[in-house]
Design an enzyme around this catalytic site. Structure first.
Site, short mmCIF file in Angstrom:
data_model
loop_
_atom_site.label_atom_id
_atom_site.label_comp_id
_atom_site.label_asym_id
_atom_site.label_seq_id
_atom_site.Cartn_x
_atom_site.Cartn_y
_atom_site.Cartn_z
N LYS A 21 -35.37 3.29 -22.61
CA LYS A 21 -36.05 3.58 -23.88
C LYS A 21 -35.62 4.95 -24.43
O LYS A 21 -35.29 5.07 -25.60
CB LYS A 21 -37.57 3.56 -23.69
CG LYS A 21 -38.12 2.20 -23.31
CD LYS A 21 -39.63 2.22 -23.16
CE LYS A 21 -40.13 3.12 -22.06
NZ LYS A 21 -39.62 2.79 -20.71
N THR A 22 -35.64 5.96 -23.56
CA THR A 22 -35.29 7.31 -24.01
C THR A 22 -33.82 7.37 -24.42
O THR A 22 -33.47 8.00 -25.41
CB THR A 22 -35.59 8.35 -22.90
OG1 THR A 22 -36.98 8.25 -22.58
CG2 THR A 22 -35.28 9.75 -23.36
N GLU A 93 -41.83 8.44 -25.48
CA GLU A 93 -43.07 8.37 -24.67
C GLU A 93 -44.31 8.22 -25.56
O GLU A 93 -45.33 8.89 -25.38
CB GLU A 93 -43.22 9.61 -23.78
CG GLU A 93 -42.01 9.92 -22.92
CD GLU A 93 -41.83 8.95 -21.77
OE1 GLU A 93 -42.60 7.99 -21.68
OE2 GLU A 93 -40.90 9.14 -20.99
N GLN A 95 -46.55 6.12 -25.75
CA GLN A 95 -47.81 5.64 -25.17
C GLN A 95 -48.84 6.75 -25.04
O GLN A 95 -50.03 6.51 -24.92
CB GLN A 95 -47.57 4.97 -23.80
CG GLN A 95 -47.17 5.90 -22.67
CD GLN A 95 -45.67 6.14 -22.58
OE1 GLN A 95 -44.93 5.77 -23.48
NE2 GLN A 95 -45.22 6.76 -21.50
N CYS A 152 -36.02 -8.14 -13.91
CA CYS A 152 -36.83 -7.80 -12.75
C CYS A 152 -35.95 -7.11 -11.70
O CYS A 152 -34.84 -7.56 -11.44
CB CYS A 152 -37.44 -9.09 -12.18
SG CYS A 152 -38.43 -8.84 -10.69
N CYS A 201 -41.00 -8.78 -12.95
CA CYS A 201 -41.43 -9.86 -13.84
C CYS A 201 -42.90 -10.22 -13.55
O CYS A 201 -43.48 -9.75 -12.56
CB CYS A 201 -40.54 -11.09 -13.66
SG CYS A 201 -40.76 -11.91 -12.08
ZN LIG Z 1 -39.28 -11.08 -10.52
#
Ligand SMILES: [Zn+2]
Length: 223
Positions: A21-22, A93, A95, A152, A201
């Site tokens: 994300k960053t 960030e 959130q 995952c 996941c």
């Molecule tokens: Zn998984």
């Protein structure tokens, strides 16, 4: 209809930990500023980490133009004060923003017509919004919700990661509030516990949650 497409928007680009994300945020800043010569305004909540830089795990970093404390209300006046025209507001960030700060971002979009792009986690390791009021507010206020995807991290699983699994000394843990206090740090130590987070996941998350609950029940029965 054309006017609708040209309107500035508030974006929430969310993803689990280690989903770049960053890095995405810094790449957008780099694109605007280096390739198009269009200044951006980069914001970081003070709860995210210490220091005045937004820094990705790859080492890429840029100084934040504004560090926001939870008690800060005004953002728009800081944009108006800049000497140059701002083409985009970026928040890492996100959130950790407050409801009032998210509302202020909608004012930047609606009054100044500047696009605002927020990057952040959607939920905490307990799969709720506790400590992540910014994510909850953005889901309600943003024009566009966009997922930054990753797979995952469990071996032999190729499902999309949706949750942040918390590991204490390598074992999944679904309790404790330190995550909120220490922010988006991928690894840290609390007393003698080594705490890390792994993107998993839903299937793997639920499996770990069931195992954790069963172990707790055994311990409680023994006591
Ligand atoms: Zn998984």
């Amino acid at each position: 209809m054309l006017e609708v497409f040209q309107m500035a928007k508030l974006y929430f680009r969310y993803g689990v930990m280690s989903s770049s994300k960053t890095l995405n945020c810094l790449a957008v800043a780099h694109n605007y500023e280096t390739y198009q010569d269009k200044p951006v305004f980069l914001i970081k909540p003070s709860l995210a980490s210490n220091g005045e830089y937004v820094e990705s795990q790859t080492g890429l970093k840029r100084k934040a133009d504004l560090i926001l404390k939870p008690s800060d209300i005004d953002i728009l006046p800081h944009i108006l004060k800049t000497k140059q025209k701002i083409y985009c507001v970026l928040i890492d960030e996100a959130q950790y923003l407050t409801e009032i700060q998210v509302y202020e971002l909608t004012e930047i979009v609606d009054k100044l017509k500047i696009p605002v792009i927020c990057y952040g986690l959607k939920t905490n390791y307990q799969n709720n919004f506790h400590g992540f009021g910014g994510a909850e507010a953005l889901i309600r206020w943003a024009d566009k919700l966009e997922e930054i995807k990753t797979v995952c991290f469990n071996d032999h699983c190729n499902n999309k990661a949706l949750h942040n699994l918390r590991l204490e000394n390598g074992s999944p843990c679904f309790e404790g509030t330190e995550f909120v206090v220490l922010g988006n740090i991928n690894s840290h130590n609390i007393e003698d516990r080594d705490i890390t987070y792994k993107p998993v996941c839903r299937h793997c998350y639920k499996e770990e949650m069931n195992n954790y609950t069963k172990k707790r029940e055994v311990v409680e029965t023994c006591v």
